[in-house]
Design a protein around this motif. Structure first.
Motif, PDB file in Angstrom:
ATOM      1  N   ASP A  88       0.820  -1.211   0.000  1.00 21.64           N
ATOM      2  CA  ASP A  88       0.000   0.000   0.000  1.00 21.64           C
ATOM      3  C   ASP A  88       0.856   1.264   0.000  1.00 21.64           C
ATOM      4  N   LYS A 139      -4.132  -6.964  -4.239  1.00 26.14           N
ATOM      5  CA  LYS A 139      -4.180  -5.523  -4.477  1.00 26.14           C
ATOM      6  C   LYS A 139      -4.143  -5.220  -5.970  1.00 26.14           C
ATOM      7  N   LYS A 373     -10.064  -0.370  -2.381  1.00 24.90           N
ATOM      8  CA  LYS A 373      -8.815  -0.797  -2.999  1.00 24.90           C
ATOM      9  C   LYS A 373      -7.585  -0.312  -2.243  1.00 24.90           C
ATOM     10  N   GLY A 377      -4.300  -4.273   0.316  1.00 29.74           N
ATOM     11  CA  GLY A 377      -2.996  -4.863   0.617  1.00 29.74           C
ATOM     12  C   GLY A 377      -2.788  -5.040   2.110  1.00 29.74           C
TER      13      GLY A 377
END
Length: 437
Positions: A88, A139, A373, A377
């Protein structure tokens, strides 16, 4: 460009994820096949080449290999949450590149170990790097695919695990028989470095891809997630029942898959219940059946949950129905540890492995169903860490359970774990819906 299935660059991205997962599983499974090689056992136990391998020595080897496996999974647990955060923060292209490099170097280092301590250290480094695979892949799929295609995309890349295992079945016995066990680790480490080059060449985020068309971008963003531009902190994770549903689902079931990866070669080689025992070079047939079935299960159940959505079912009903079907199909597995007929044991294990991969693809897809979204991750990383903790505990116990009680207790747990996990998911998230911001 028409938005037909398998059209556009997003499916090329899935193809690379499939290959990455396959190579990762080749790297991971080299050890499970190598551990039934006598020369490897002698070297790790510090025995001269002419000293016989007694039952006591083999049992000691199995127990110590259980601890080595636990070292790998402990690193996997630690790495999952860190790597999820890095996916991320650094974004997938850079973060996954670092991870591939790390696990490839650790795989190469395994060729130079000479005892259980150095093997544990090498496997710790390998597990830490490898833990990035699923946070990076989930992800990536959340960024490249609309919700209606994520189940199938997840199933396809997840099927790379089984292709990697099948490749291992053919490559590793050949490498060990002709060049020694060290050569197999060198080969897989170099495969990882080739993957790193390919990833850097192919992967870009959708909005930065140099060749993507606007029609495909519009399709990818057709059900745009809420734009939360942050990672998920621990205190926020604890508050989200959805995150715990994914985490507990993985805590109970991830150890089963890892058990297959580590101990199935030994199960077919030394399980006392089986009339027919398979040597290293005879493992190809059962593993072809088991892991081709797993591939079919991964892709089929990923497609099935998407099909349910296309039929007008809710996300809640689609995902949970798929999970329940998978959980029920695993139940007959316990009979595999009791039968004396290897041709009965193989289909039972194959059915359970196919159902596991369907379960795995669906439970991972839940994270992108529930969360935006930008934090997928982190969610997958934290949930994966919880799953790896379960795997570490299971791995530490597996060796001595097998030595003392045989395989049956482990197969009983494996048969029931998915129903327990399904119940936990349903109680924690009675209705699947997107978490706010």
């Amino acid at each position: 460009m028409k938005n037909r299935i398998f059209g556009g660059y997003r499916w090329q991205v899935v193809a690379v994820l499939f290959l990455a997962t396959a190579i990762k599983y080749i790297d991971r499974n080299v050890l499970s096949f190598t551990m039934i090689d006598e020369s490897f056992r002698r070297e790790l136990l510090g025995l001269p080449i002419d000293e016989p391998l007694t039952s006591a020595l083999i049992n000691s080897f199995k127990i110590k290999m259980g601890y080595v496996d636990a070292s790998f999974k402990a690193a996997y647990a630690l790495g999952f949450v860190i790597m999820g955060y890095l996916m991320d923060r650094l974004r997938v292209r850079k973060g996954y590149s670092l991870a591939i490099g790390l696990w490839s170097l650790a795989a190469l280092a395994t060729a130079f170990v000479g005892n259980f301590r150095s093997l544990s250290i090498a496997r710790f480094g390998f597990g830490f790097g490898e833990s990035a695979n699923f946070p990076a892949a989930i992800k990536t799929i959340a960024e490249w695919f609309p919700k209606k295609e994520r189940g199938l995309a997840t199933g396809i890349y997840n099927a790379g695990a089984n292709m990697g295992i099948l490749a291992t079945v053919f490559l590793v016995p050949f490498m060990i028989s002709n060049f020694g066990w060290k050569a197999s680790f060198l080969m897989t480490g170099f495969l990882g470095l080739i993957l790193l080059t390919l990833w850097r060449w192919v992967y870009y985020e959708p909005n930065q891809h140099p060749y993507i068309r606007q029609e495909e971008l519009d399709h990818i963003h057709s059900d745009q997630d809420m734009a939360a531009k942050r990672t998920l902190r621990w205190r926020e994770f604890i508050k989200h029942r959805g995150a715990w549903a994914v985490a507990i689902g993985k805590f109970l079931t991830d150890p089963i898959w890892w058990f297959y990866l580590t101990w199935l070669p030994d199960f077919f080689n030394s399980n006392e219940a089986l009339d027919t025992k398979l040597e290293l070079t005879g493992l190809a047939l059962p593993f072809i059946v088991i892991y081709l079935s797993s591939d079919i299960g991964s892709i089929f159940f990923g497609w099935l949950s998407g099909k349910f959505l296309a039929m007008g079912w809710s996300v809640n009903k689609s995902r949970k129905t798929t999970l329940l079907i998978c959980a029920l199909l695993v139940i007959p597995l316990m009979l595999a540890a009791l039968t004396s007929n290897i041709y009965i044991a193989i289909p039972l294990v194959a059915l359970a492995a196919a159902a596991h991969q369907g379960w795995s693809a669906t439970i991972l897809t839940l994270s992108s169903d529930i969360f935006p979204k930008a934090v997928v991750g982190s969610v997958v990383g934290i949930a994966g860490m919880v799953g790896a903790i379960g795997g570490t505990i299971f791995a530490a116990l597996a060796g001595w359970i097998i030595v003392i009680y045989g395989y049956f207790p482990l197969f009983v747990f494996a048969s029931s774990a998915y129903l327990l996990a399904f119940l936990a998911v349903h109680l924690l998230v009675p209705t699947i819906q997107r978490q706010k911001g």
